[in-house]
Design a protein around this motif. Structure first.
Motif, PDB file in Angstrom:
ATOM      1  N   ALA A  68       0.828  -1.208   0.000  1.00 53.92           N
ATOM      2  CA  ALA A  68       0.000   0.000   0.000  1.00 53.92           C
ATOM      3  C   ALA A  68       0.863   1.259   0.000  1.00 53.92           C
ATOM      4  O   ALA A  68       0.560   2.229  -0.710  1.00 53.92           O
ATOM      5  CB  ALA A  68      -0.937  -0.001   1.202  1.00 53.92           C
ATOM      6  N   ALA A  69       1.957   1.261   0.760  1.00 51.09           N
ATOM      7  CA  ALA A  69       2.855   2.418   0.786  1.00 51.09           C
ATOM      8  C   ALA A  69       3.557   2.599  -0.554  1.00 51.09           C
ATOM      9  O   ALA A  69       3.731   3.727  -1.034  1.00 51.09           O
ATOM     10  CB  ALA A  69       3.876   2.270   1.903  1.00 51.09           C
ATOM     11  N   TYR A  70       3.943   1.494  -1.172  1.00 53.02           N
ATOM     12  CA  TYR A  70       4.589   1.572  -2.478  1.00 53.02           C
ATOM     13  C   TYR A  70       3.640   2.162  -3.515  1.00 53.02           C
ATOM     14  O   TYR A  70       4.016   3.055  -4.283  1.00 53.02           O
ATOM     15  CB  TYR A  70       5.064   0.183  -2.907  1.00 53.02           C
ATOM     16  CG  TYR A  70       5.718   0.168  -4.265  1.00 53.02           C
ATOM     17  CD1 TYR A  70       7.006   0.645  -4.428  1.00 53.02           C
ATOM     18  CD2 TYR A  70       5.043  -0.304  -5.381  1.00 53.02           C
ATOM     19  CE1 TYR A  70       7.615   0.648  -5.668  1.00 53.02           C
ATOM     20  CE2 TYR A  70       5.634  -0.308  -6.627  1.00 53.02           C
ATOM     21  CZ  TYR A  70       6.918   0.165  -6.768  1.00 53.02           C
ATOM     22  OH  TYR A  70       7.506   0.171  -8.004  1.00 53.02           O
ATOM     23  N   ILE A  71       2.409   1.688  -3.538  1.00 50.45           N
ATOM     24  CA  ILE A  71       1.424   2.203  -4.499  1.00 50.45           C
ATOM     25  C   ILE A  71       1.121   3.671  -4.208  1.00 50.45           C
ATOM     26  O   ILE A  71       1.040   4.482  -5.136  1.00 50.45           O
ATOM     27  CB  ILE A  71       0.149   1.335  -4.465  1.00 50.45           C
ATOM     28  CG1 ILE A  71       0.435  -0.044  -5.022  1.00 50.45           C
ATOM     29  CG2 ILE A  71      -0.995   2.005  -5.214  1.00 50.45           C
ATOM     30  CD1 ILE A  71      -0.668  -1.041  -4.825  1.00 50.45           C
ATOM     31  N   TYR A  72       0.982   4.023  -2.948  1.00 54.06           N
ATOM     32  CA  TYR A  72       0.702   5.415  -2.586  1.00 54.06           C
ATOM     33  C   TYR A  72       1.849   6.332  -3.018  1.00 54.06           C
ATOM     34  O   TYR A  72       1.621   7.414  -3.569  1.00 54.06           O
ATOM     35  CB  TYR A  72       0.458   5.516  -1.094  1.00 54.06           C
ATOM     36  CG  TYR A  72       0.169   6.915  -0.619  1.00 54.06           C
ATOM     37  CD1 TYR A  72      -1.063   7.498  -0.838  1.00 54.06           C
ATOM     38  CD2 TYR A  72       1.137   7.659   0.053  1.00 54.06           C
ATOM     39  CE1 TYR A  72      -1.336   8.774  -0.425  1.00 54.06           C
ATOM     40  CE2 TYR A  72       0.883   8.947   0.487  1.00 54.06           C
ATOM     41  CZ  TYR A  72      -0.362   9.493   0.245  1.00 54.06           C
ATOM     42  OH  TYR A  72      -0.616  10.783   0.670  1.00 54.06           O
ATOM     43  N   ASN A  73       3.094   5.902  -2.787  1.00 51.71           N
ATOM     44  CA  ASN A  73       4.244   6.737  -3.167  1.00 51.71           C
ATOM     45  C   ASN A  73       4.412   6.824  -4.677  1.00 51.71           C
ATOM     46  O   ASN A  73       4.855   7.849  -5.200  1.00 51.71           O
ATOM     47  CB  ASN A  73       5.517   6.197  -2.523  1.00 51.71           C
ATOM     48  CG  ASN A  73       5.583   6.528  -1.051  1.00 51.71           C
ATOM     49  OD1 ASN A  73       5.031   7.514  -0.603  1.00 51.71           O
ATOM     50  ND2 ASN A  73       6.232   5.670  -0.298  1.00 51.71           N
TER      51      ASN A  73
END
Length: 122
Positions: A113-118
């Motif tokens: 989720a953090a990778y997609i958000y960034n």
């Protein structure tokens, strides 16, 4: 952090719903799915505790308050230990490998989720 956590919790709820569906449909896998559900619950609690701790550290670093001491890692380890004890005590209800695997799901969901958000931000 709140958007990432919200996305991760929604994904975890989808995995939980899928596990409940498998529990209802396939009776042979009930111990596995119950173990997985127990681990997912512990994984969610650990993610919530870690989020709260990160917010407290960020608040202290910004000068917003005094440094607070807590159990930190100890409470997260105790949660996983409680899951392992329950799975060990009731092997007819919970599968130990599934419970321990479920305890490790949320960090990977948060990472994705953090990778997609960034990626969306840049």
């Amino acid at each position: 952090m709140d958007k990432i956590m919200t996305t991760a919790v929604r994904t975890l709820l989808l995995v939980t719903a899928a596990s409940l569906f498998v529990w209802a449909i396939v009776p042979e896998w009930r111990t596995i799915t119950l173990g997985l559900l127990l681990g997912l619950l512990a994984s969610y609690m650990n993610a919530f505790l870690l989020k709260r701790r990160v917010e407290l550290v960020a608040l202290g670093a910004a000068g917003g308050g005094a440094r607070r001491m807590g159990l930190g890692l100890g409470s997260r380890i105790a949660t996983v230990l409680l899951v392992a004890m329950l799975a060990y005590r009731f092997p007819e209800k919970f599968s130990m490998p599934a419970a321990l695997a479920g305890c490790m799901v949320m960090p990977f969901i948060l990472l994705v989720a953090a990778y997609i958000y960034n990626k969306r931000q840049s």
